[in-house]
Design an enzyme around this catalytic site. Structure first.
Site, PDB file in Angstrom:
ATOM      1  N   GLU A  53       4.415  -4.155  12.464  1.00 21.41           N
ATOM      2  CA  GLU A  53       3.357  -3.137  12.363  1.00 21.41           C
ATOM      3  C   GLU A  53       2.246  -3.761  11.557  1.00 21.41           C
ATOM      4  O   GLU A  53       2.395  -4.034  10.360  1.00 21.41           O
ATOM      5  CB  GLU A  53       3.882  -1.866  11.710  1.00 21.41           C
ATOM      6  CG  GLU A  53       2.949  -0.677  11.925  1.00 21.41           C
ATOM      7  CD  GLU A  53       2.156  -0.314  10.688  1.00 21.41           C
ATOM      8  OE1 GLU A  53       0.946  -0.631  10.678  1.00 21.41           O
ATOM      9  OE2 GLU A  53       2.732   0.258   9.764  1.00 21.41           O
ATOM     10  N   CYS A  58      -3.185   1.475   6.689  1.00 23.00           N
ATOM     11  CA  CYS A  58      -3.392   0.801   7.972  1.00 23.00           C
ATOM     12  C   CYS A  58      -3.861   1.762   9.052  1.00 23.00           C
ATOM     13  O   CYS A  58      -4.497   1.352  10.027  1.00 23.00           O
ATOM     14  CB  CYS A  58      -2.104   0.100   8.412  1.00 23.00           C
ATOM     15  SG  CYS A  58      -0.683   1.199   8.537  1.00 23.00           S
ATOM     16  N   ASN A  65       0.806  -1.226   0.000  1.00 24.20           N
ATOM     17  CA  ASN A  65       0.000   0.000   0.000  1.00 24.20           C
ATOM     18  C   ASN A  65       0.841   1.279   0.000  1.00 24.20           C
ATOM     19  O   ASN A  65       0.547   2.234  -0.714  1.00 24.20           O
ATOM     20  CB  ASN A  65      -1.002   0.001   1.158  1.00 24.20           C
ATOM     21  CG  ASN A  65      -0.342  -0.116   2.515  1.00 24.20           C
ATOM     22  OD1 ASN A  65       0.767  -0.644   2.663  1.00 24.20           O
ATOM     23  ND2 ASN A  65      -1.019   0.362   3.544  1.00 24.20           N
TER      24      ASN A  65
END
Length: 489
Positions: free
Chosen positions: A257, A291, A158
């Protein structure tokens, strides 16, 4: 001006020990432009043998690299930062073609990577130790900080360049070597581009290695290789748990993460103009494929209808289409499987009783900006990380209920709170179980010197600044017995 040319590059290679390695037996993976669905390039389908060769090269190169003077390591990373600035337009074009990044998103990603590179360039002279008094007479205690060794990096699609850079640049600056496995969808901007930049900056062979390929085929070997001392992963919680467990089998430090389900809380005394502005940006930047994007809008019941009306109007007005059009705000989803998952969540949420205020359809991979009112926390688009341009709006009656609703998830990555009184907003923010929260803003924030990471199912460890330096280095205690010591026997 450098000799680096990013406009005409053969990307059909891996980068191992300073060499560009072509695919074995012509086994390649096609990389498609999300806006056109045409082939952007193809890259080798890496194997476990490629991973082994990359780790072997990294292990062989690390000690000599760590021994370089700090100013030399800093110079390499600073040169990478300069090269990024020099080739900004080419990098933005690559991000658009490979990851479907609109101009706005590409610029955000680009300048974040530039900032992280600059911060990392300061690490070689910030790796300070400490001195402690001893309980033993005549002894001196010295604590030094050293690189951990070899860092394995598995990055997502992303924000491919940014999320690779935030691990690779600090790791290298601190004296580690790196094996980087970029996402299958974004092997260039997430991997091979960095190889080109670091090579042009003068990084010695073997310090950075890039293995392309399917995570399902080489991911476990990258995560579980015995040469790995740290494994840095950004991606879904499900995969991240597996990666962390695999890394831990070799006692490698997992830096994870992972996913998020971030709230945007709006109280009845909030400035609605600012709250809606934040909500629009937080939900629809990069089509929600972030995210730390807004996953749920929690809005006080007294201003709920007005907020929904304003958010819907703004969503309707957003330009959609190809990432190559500079006017586009909401571009394509990365691929069909991600698009279909988003649309399924929307359909399930409407079937459960939510009202579709706008959106819900798609044109190719472009999903319309979607607003869902009358939503509840347990509806599909709210309880799952939908990772799309979808904004479920959920009412609450008081601050305690807002905090309770915010915390009704296993995730804890980011969030935001809008309130007329900053003290009240701070109380709400303090109550939300999350690694990051932003008052009178939205959740998509990342500054290179501020710790970035989550709690719960959103991961472990932190990136940026001193926090990532802690991840990629370790302390070593050295004592010096200056005076003769008396022993009991």
């Amino acid at each position: 001006m450098s000799d680096l040319d990013l406009t005409d590059v053969d990307w059909t290679v891996q980068y191992i020990d300073g060499e560009y390695v072509p695919p074995t037996d012509d086994d390649t993976l096609s990389v498609e432009d999300p806006s056109t669905r045409e082939q952007f390039t193809e890259v080798p389908a890496g194997t476990t043998d490629d991973v082994d060769a990359a780790y072997e090269a990294a292990a062989a190169a690390q000690e000599a690299w760590a021994a370089k003077p700090p100013q030399q390591r800093a110079s390499v990373v600073r040169t990478v930062q300069d090269l990024l600035k020099e080739h900004r337009d080419e990098v933005l074009d690559l991000l658009a073609a490979e990851s479907g990044s609109t101009r706005t998103k590409g610029m955000a990603e680009f300048y974040t990577a530039v900032g992280i590179s600059g911060e990392a360039a300061s690490f070689p002279t910030r790796m300070s130790g400490d001195h402690h008094e001893s309980t033993v007479a005549g002894k001196e205690n010295i604590v030094v900080r050293e690189p951990k060794g070899v860092v394995g990096v598995i990055s997502p699609w992303n924000f491919p360049m940014h999320l690779s850079t935030r691990a690779v640049a600090p790791a290298i600056a601190a004296g580690n070597s790196v094996v980087l496995k970029p996402a299958t969808n974004t092997p260039v901007t997430g991997g091979l581009l960095l190889a080109k930049l670091f090579e042009a900056a003068g990084l010695p062979d073997g310090v950075l290695n890039v293995v392309t390929g399917r995570g399902s085929e080489v991911g476990d070997r990258v995560a579980g290789h015995p040469e790995a001392d740290v494994v840095a992963f950004t991606g879904s919680t499900e995969v991240g748990k597996h990666v962390a467990g695999t890394a831990a089998q070799n006692l490698a430090t997992p830096a994870m993460e992972l996913g998020g389900n971030n709230v945007h809380v709006v109280t009845e005394d909030a400035d609605l103009d600012r709250a809606v502005d934040g909500g629009v940006f937080g939900s629809f930047l990069h089509s929600g494929q972030v995210c730390i994007s807004v996953n749920r809008h929690l809005v006080h019941e007294d201003v709920y209808d007005e907020y929904v009306e304003r958010l819907t109007e703004r969503a309707d007005s957003l330009p959609t289409g190809s990432a190559h059009d500079p006017q586009t705000v909401v571009g394509p989803i990365i691929d069909e499987s991600q698009r279909d998952q988003i649309l399924d969540y929307v359909e399930e949420t409407v079937d459960a009783g939510a009202t579709l205020e706008t959106g819900g359809g798609h044109d190719g991979l472009v999903v319309e900006p979607t607003v869902l009112s009358d939503a509840t926390n347990d509806m599909a688009a709210a309880c799952n990380e939908h990772f799309g341009p979808v904004a479920p709006v959920i009412p609450f009656s008081d601050d305690d209920e807002a905090v309770e609703m915010a915390n009704s998830t296993d995730y804890g990555l980011s969030g935001s709170v809008h309130a007329g009184d900053v003290g009240r907003a701070r109380d709400i923010a303090d109550g939300i179980d999350t690694g990051m929260v932003h008052i009178n803003d939205q959740p998509i924030n990342d500054e290179p010197h501020v710790p970035f990471g989550g709690v719960g199912d959103s991961g472990m460890g932190r990136y940026n600044g001193e926090a990532v330096l802690e991840e990629f280095t370790e302390q070593k205690w050295i004592s010096v017995q200056r005076d003769e010591r008396d022993y009991p026997f």
